[in-house]
Write a protein that holds these residues in place. Structure first.
Motif, PDB file in Angstrom:
ATOM      1  N   GLY A 102       0.794  -1.229   0.000  1.00 49.97           N
ATOM      2  CA  GLY A 102       0.000   0.000   0.000  1.00 49.97           C
ATOM      3  C   GLY A 102       0.822   1.272   0.000  1.00 49.97           C
ATOM      4  N   ASP A 103       2.149   1.148  -0.103  1.00 52.27           N
ATOM      5  CA  ASP A 103       3.005   2.333  -0.185  1.00 52.27           C
ATOM      6  C   ASP A 103       2.839   3.040  -1.522  1.00 52.27           C
ATOM      7  N   MET A 104       2.593   2.230  -2.580  1.00 55.80           N
ATOM      8  CA  MET A 104       2.549   2.749  -3.935  1.00 55.80           C
ATOM      9  C   MET A 104       1.328   2.207  -4.667  1.00 55.80           C
ATOM     10  N   SER A 105       1.092   2.791  -5.838  1.00 56.90           N
ATOM     11  CA  SER A 105       0.066   2.320  -6.756  1.00 56.90           C
ATOM     12  C   SER A 105       0.772   1.914  -8.048  1.00 56.90           C
ATOM     13  N   PHE A 106       0.067   1.246  -8.952  1.00 59.58           N
ATOM     14  CA  PHE A 106       0.661   0.984 -10.257  1.00 59.58           C
ATOM     15  C   PHE A 106       0.848   2.276 -11.035  1.00 59.58           C
ATOM     16  N   VAL A 107      -0.120   3.166 -10.935  1.00 58.30           N
ATOM     17  CA  VAL A 107      -0.072   4.409 -11.707  1.00 58.30           C
ATOM     18  C   VAL A 107      -0.175   5.604 -10.762  1.00 58.30           C
ATOM     19  N   GLY A 108       0.704   6.564 -10.964  1.00 57.79           N
ATOM     20  CA  GLY A 108       0.698   7.772 -10.155  1.00 57.79           C
ATOM     21  C   GLY A 108       1.986   8.542 -10.384  1.00 57.79           C
ATOM     22  N   PRO A 109       2.173   9.652  -9.711  1.00 57.37           N
ATOM     23  CA  PRO A 109       3.429  10.403  -9.841  1.00 57.37           C
ATOM     24  C   PRO A 109       4.606   9.561  -9.352  1.00 57.37           C
ATOM     25  N   ARG A 110       5.767   9.806  -9.898  1.00 57.57           N
ATOM     26  CA  ARG A 110       6.959   9.066  -9.471  1.00 57.57           C
ATOM     27  C   ARG A 110       7.290   9.417  -8.021  1.00 57.57           C
ATOM     28  N   ALA A 111       7.645   8.405  -7.235  1.00 58.12           N
ATOM     29  CA  ALA A 111       8.006   8.640  -5.832  1.00 58.12           C
ATOM     30  C   ALA A 111       9.353   9.340  -5.749  1.00 58.12           C
ATOM     31  N   LEU A 112       9.391  10.472  -5.051  1.00 59.37           N
ATOM     32  CA  LEU A 112      10.617  11.269  -4.933  1.00 59.37           C
ATOM     33  C   LEU A 112      11.350  10.942  -3.642  1.00 59.37           C
ATOM     34  N   ARG A 113      12.621  11.294  -3.609  1.00 56.71           N
ATOM     35  CA  ARG A 113      13.405  11.118  -2.394  1.00 56.71           C
ATOM     36  C   ARG A 113      13.212  12.324  -1.480  1.00 56.71           C
ATOM     37  N   PRO A 114      13.159  12.138  -0.172  1.00 56.99           N
ATOM     38  CA  PRO A 114      13.064  13.284   0.745  1.00 56.99           C
ATOM     39  C   PRO A 114      14.268  14.201   0.578  1.00 56.99           C
ATOM     40  N   GLY A 115      14.016  15.503   0.571  1.00 57.47           N
ATOM     41  CA  GLY A 115      15.102  16.464   0.511  1.00 57.47           C
ATOM     42  C   GLY A 115      15.699  16.687  -0.866  1.00 57.47           C
ATOM     43  N   GLU A 116      15.059  16.124  -1.925  1.00 54.83           N
ATOM     44  CA  GLU A 116      15.581  16.354  -3.280  1.00 54.83           C
ATOM     45  C   GLU A 116      15.485  17.828  -3.638  1.00 54.83           C
ATOM     46  N   ILE A 117      16.401  18.243  -4.511  1.00 56.53           N
ATOM     47  CA  ILE A 117      16.393  19.627  -4.984  1.00 56.53           C
ATOM     48  C   ILE A 117      16.349  19.643  -6.510  1.00 56.53           C
ATOM     49  N   GLU A 118      15.968  20.773  -7.062  1.00 57.91           N
ATOM     50  CA  GLU A 118      15.978  20.997  -8.509  1.00 57.91           C
ATOM     51  C   GLU A 118      16.818  22.244  -8.757  1.00 57.91           C
ATOM     52  N   MET A 119      17.690  22.177  -9.747  1.00 58.44           N
ATOM     53  CA  MET A 119      18.495  23.349 -10.099  1.00 58.44           C
ATOM     54  C   MET A 119      17.706  24.207 -11.071  1.00 58.44           C
ATOM     55  N   GLU A 120      17.417  25.453 -10.676  1.00 60.07           N
ATOM     56  CA  GLU A 120      16.683  26.384 -11.528  1.00 60.07           C
ATOM     57  C   GLU A 120      17.472  27.684 -11.616  1.00 60.07           C
ATOM     58  N   GLY A 121      17.911  28.007 -12.834  1.00 61.11           N
ATOM     59  CA  GLY A 121      18.716  29.220 -13.022  1.00 61.11           C
ATOM     60  C   GLY A 121      20.019  29.182 -12.260  1.00 61.11           C
ATOM     61  N   GLY A 122      20.565  27.979 -12.076  1.00 62.93           N
ATOM     62  CA  GLY A 122      21.836  27.832 -11.375  1.00 62.93           C
ATOM     63  C   GLY A 122      21.720  27.805  -9.867  1.00 62.93           C
ATOM     64  N   SER A 123      20.492  27.902  -9.345  1.00 63.38           N
ATOM     65  CA  SER A 123      20.289  27.889  -7.889  1.00 63.38           C
ATOM     66  C   SER A 123      19.485  26.658  -7.475  1.00 63.38           C
ATOM     67  N   PRO A 124      19.841  26.051  -6.327  1.00 68.23           N
ATOM     68  CA  PRO A 124      19.091  24.890  -5.858  1.00 68.23           C
ATOM     69  C   PRO A 124      17.732  25.295  -5.273  1.00 68.23           C
ATOM     70  N   VAL A 125      16.696  24.571  -5.674  1.00 65.54           N
ATOM     71  CA  VAL A 125      15.342  24.837  -5.178  1.00 65.54           C
ATOM     72  C   VAL A 125      14.793  23.537  -4.600  1.00 65.54           C
ATOM     73  N   PRO A 126      14.341  23.537  -3.336  1.00 64.82           N
ATOM     74  CA  PRO A 126      13.732  22.320  -2.786  1.00 64.82           C
ATOM     75  C   PRO A 126      12.513  21.926  -3.620  1.00 64.82           C
ATOM     76  N   LEU A 127      12.343  20.622  -3.850  1.00 64.13           N
ATOM     77  CA  LEU A 127      11.206  20.186  -4.664  1.00 64.13           C
ATOM     78  C   LEU A 127       9.873  20.579  -4.038  1.00 64.13           C
ATOM     79  N   GLU A 128       9.838  20.682  -2.718  1.00 61.77           N
ATOM     80  CA  GLU A 128       8.599  21.090  -2.042  1.00 61.77           C
ATOM     81  C   GLU A 128       8.153  22.481  -2.476  1.00 61.77           C
ATOM     82  N   ALA A 129       9.106  23.294  -2.984  1.00 58.62           N
ATOM     83  CA  ALA A 129       8.786  24.664  -3.406  1.00 58.62           C
ATOM     84  C   ALA A 129       8.410  24.744  -4.883  1.00 58.62           C
ATOM     85  N   VAL A 130       8.517  23.641  -5.605  1.00 61.40           N
ATOM     86  CA  VAL A 130       8.181  23.631  -7.031  1.00 61.40           C
ATOM     87  C   VAL A 130       6.669  23.505  -7.181  1.00 61.40           C
TER      88      VAL A 130
END
Length: 199
Positions: A102-130
């Motif tokens: 019951g942690d996952m479904s067959f279909v849904g958004p990809r499970a992310l790692r806690p604390g992942e970041i995304e680089m936007e304009g050369g700056s790190p952005v927490p995924l929670e802020a996207v």
């Protein structure tokens, strides 16, 4: 209905795929003698973390020097067996157990790692802020999904989250079946690692 379908299909998948588990486990051990499974914290429904299971497709010390780093094209950390598993998504087979639990479904958004970041304009952005992050944790993460099937591999998380929000708005049993069948076809063709169209 979705949860019952997920659990039933995942259980059947576990039973049917047992010979593949033995094959991949032996191949992984023979290649470098390291652990068979890779276990990682992921963010699930309502932001709760769970332990996701995968067959190990990279060197067992892959993150020692760099820390968590998403796989790149022709990534030298990926093993020979790992390349086959990643192209066909066979490294994800152990996540059938996550679906049964019951942690996952067959279909849904990809499970992310806690604390992942995304680089936007050369700056790190927490995924929670996207934009879109909050929407995507209102449903269980999936083994496959709209972004996994239709999005180019190297687009930004912001763009992938748009695909996730599209799925959340339009999700239905018929859409899930379509995405599952397309995912089987991509696995059969071995094109999950393609940077272009997967099917």
């Amino acid at each position: 209905m979705k949860r019952a379908f997920d659990a039933t299909l995942a259980f059947v998948g576990l039973v049917v795929s047992l010979p593949l588990w033995a094959l991949f486990a032996a191949a992984i051990r023979l290649e470098d003698g390291g652990p068979v499974f890779f276990v990682q914290d992921r963010v699930g429904l309502d932001g709760r973390t769970f332990r996701a299971f995968k067959f190990r497709s990279m060197r067992h010390d892959a993150e020692r020097a760099t820390g968590p780093l998403q796989a790149r094209r022709r990534d030298s950390r990926v093993t020979r067996v790992g390349r086959i598993m990643r192209a066909t998504a066979m490294d994800e087979l152990p996540q059938l157990w996550n679906i049964v639990r019951g942690d996952m479904s067959f279909v849904g958004p990809r499970a992310l790692r806690p604390g992942e970041i995304e680089m936007e304009g050369g700056s790190p952005v927490p995924l929670e802020a996207v934009p879109g992050y909050v929407d995507r944790i209102l449903v269980r993460p999936g083994l496959t999904g709209v972004a996994q099937v239709y999005a180019a591999r190297d687009i930004s998380r912001r763009s992938k989250f748009r695909y996730d929000r599209l799925y959340i708005r339009r999700r239905s049993f018929a859409l899930d079946i379509r995405l599952i069948l397309l995912s089987f076809w991509i696995s059969f063709r071995g094109t999950w690692e393609s940077r272009d169209r997967k099917y």
